[in-house]
Design an enzyme around this catalytic site. Structure first.
Site, short mmCIF file in Angstrom:
data_model
loop_
_atom_site.label_atom_id
_atom_site.label_comp_id
_atom_site.label_asym_id
_atom_site.label_seq_id
_atom_site.Cartn_x
_atom_site.Cartn_y
_atom_site.Cartn_z
N LYS A 1 -14.92 5.49 21.37
CA LYS A 1 -15.38 6.39 22.60
C LYS A 1 -16.71 6.01 22.77
O LYS A 1 -17.61 6.02 22.22
CB LYS A 1 -15.11 7.88 22.50
N THR B 1 -19.25 7.76 24.14
CA THR B 1 -20.15 8.75 23.65
C THR B 1 -20.63 8.60 22.22
O THR B 1 -21.84 8.61 21.86
CB THR B 1 -19.66 10.20 23.89
N ALA C 1 -20.17 5.82 20.32
CA ALA C 1 -20.63 4.45 20.21
C ALA C 1 -22.07 4.47 20.42
O ALA C 1 -23.04 3.64 19.62
CB ALA C 1 -19.86 3.51 21.18
N GLN D 1 3.41 8.32 8.60
CA GLN D 1 2.25 9.10 7.87
C GLN D 1 2.16 10.72 8.25
O GLN D 1 2.27 10.82 9.53
CB GLN D 1 0.99 8.32 8.31
N THR E 1 -4.17 7.18 10.70
CA THR E 1 -5.40 7.23 10.06
C THR E 1 -6.43 6.50 10.69
O THR E 1 -6.18 5.50 11.05
CB THR E 1 -5.02 6.66 8.44
N LEU E 2 -7.51 7.44 10.84
CA LEU E 2 -8.64 6.68 11.62
C LEU E 2 -9.85 6.43 10.70
O LEU E 2 -10.30 7.42 9.81
CB LEU E 2 -9.21 7.93 12.60
N GLU E 3 -10.39 5.37 10.88
CA GLU E 3 -11.57 4.83 9.98
C GLU E 3 -12.81 5.00 10.94
O GLU E 3 -12.78 4.24 12.06
CB GLU E 3 -11.21 3.40 9.28
O1 LIG Z 1 -6.32 2.03 11.65
C1 LIG Z 1 -5.06 2.25 11.45
C2 LIG Z 1 -4.29 1.16 12.04
C3 LIG Z 1 -2.83 1.21 11.68
N1 LIG Z 1 -2.14 2.58 11.39
C4 LIG Z 1 -0.92 2.32 11.02
C5 LIG Z 1 0.06 2.10 12.47
C6 LIG Z 1 0.38 0.70 11.99
O2 LIG Z 1 1.62 0.52 12.64
C7 LIG Z 1 0.51 0.77 10.30
C8 LIG Z 1 0.40 -0.45 9.87
O3 LIG Z 1 -0.63 -1.29 10.08
P1 LIG Z 1 -0.89 -2.53 9.81
O4 LIG Z 1 0.31 -3.30 10.07
O5 LIG Z 1 -2.13 -3.13 10.27
O6 LIG Z 1 -1.06 -2.52 8.07
P2 LIG Z 1 -0.89 -3.64 7.02
O7 LIG Z 1 -2.21 -3.32 6.01
O8 LIG Z 1 -0.80 -4.94 7.80
O9 LIG Z 1 0.40 -3.11 6.32
P3 LIG Z 1 1.68 -3.48 6.47
O10 LIG Z 1 2.14 -4.34 5.48
O11 LIG Z 1 2.65 -2.09 6.30
O12 LIG Z 1 1.97 -3.96 7.95
O13 LIG Z 1 -0.38 1.59 10.08
C9 LIG Z 1 -3.05 3.65 11.02
O14 LIG Z 1 -2.63 4.58 10.63
N2 LIG Z 1 -4.36 3.41 10.96
#
Ligand SMILES: O=c1ccn([C@H]2C[C@H](O)[C@@H](COP(=O)(O)OP(=O)(O)OP(=O)(O)O)O2)c(=O)[nH]1
Length: 197
Positions: free
Chosen positions: A120, A122, A124, A188, A144-146
């Site tokens: 967002k 604000t 940023a 999740q 999950t948010l980073e």
């Molecule tokens: O910041 C994030 C990004 C994705 N997800 C959820 C939604 C997404 O569909 C799932 C899997 O994300 P991704 O495919 O990028 O994960 P990966 O590291 O490639 O693992 P996988 O092998 O399960 O695909 O996780 C989150 O909770 N947070």
């Protein structure tokens, strides 16, 4: 194609986003313009998610160790307390640090949609970078948010208010969805989900 507010509302009624807020909320009491909030809800071509108050974790260095995505050490993450004052409920993301939170809303991504999550404006403008990667077709759960605080000042991250914006893109039908391949981050809960292998 990028999906619009009408489509988002129709899909939300079928469970894509719970809870769903039609229209952007900017004040908790719009009648009196009381307590402005970081906006959340449906915008023209996207949806602004809220941060859950349940949990926020901050990375820390454990002397003598190196983080390994194949063997994630939970000791690298420390829960941070929820604070409250007249401005609302918030976590503190210290300067130059990295934190994980979780979305308040539960998402169910339709099978022909990929969701992109962006920051967002604000936040940023204060140096907060949202590092969330795409949510895949038929993925379900709480994102999950980073977050990275790239500024030299500690920053409040408000809970139960807008935190990031989702864009919904429709693709040609795919052969295998995230649900079909039983991805490891499926379903999740409303808690931070750590890196898995
Ligand atoms: O910041 C994030 C990004 C994705 N997800 C959820 C939604 C997404 O569909 C799932 C899997 O994300 P991704 O495919 O990028 O994960 P990966 O590291 O490639 O693992 P996988 O092998 O399960 O695909 O996780 C989150 O909770 N947070």
């Amino acid at each position: 194609m990028l999906k619009n507010d009408r489509w988002i509302a129709e899909q939300a009624a079928q469970g894509m986003l719970e809870p769903f807020q039609k229209g952007l909320v900017r004040h908790l009491d719009p009648e009196q313009q009381a307590r402005p909030v970081l906006s959340f809800g449906c915008s023209s071509y996207g949806y602004d998610l809220r941060l859950s108050a349940q949990e926020f974790m901050i990375f820390r260095h454990v002397p003598g160790t190196v983080m390994n995505p194949k063997r994630f050490n939970p000791a690298n993450l420390e829960p941070t307390p929820l604070h409250e004052d007249e401005d609302g409920r918030y976590f503190i993301l210290p300067a130059h640090s990295y934190g994980l939170g979780v979305a308040l809303e539960k998402m169910r991504v339709p099978p022909y949609i990929t969701v992109i999550c962006l920051g967002k404006s604000t936040y940023a403008r204060l140096g907060i970078i949202v590092n969330t990667t795409p949510a895949e077709a038929s993925w379900e759960g709480h994102l999950t948010l980073e977050f990275s605080n790239s500024s030299g000042a500690d920053c409040r991250i408000y809970a139960e208010e807008g935190i990031c914006q989702l864009l919904f893109f429709e693709g040609d039908p795919c052969d295998t969805t995230y649900s079909d391949r039983q991805g490891k981050y499926q379903h999740q809960p409303e808690r931070v989900t750590l890196a898995r292998i």
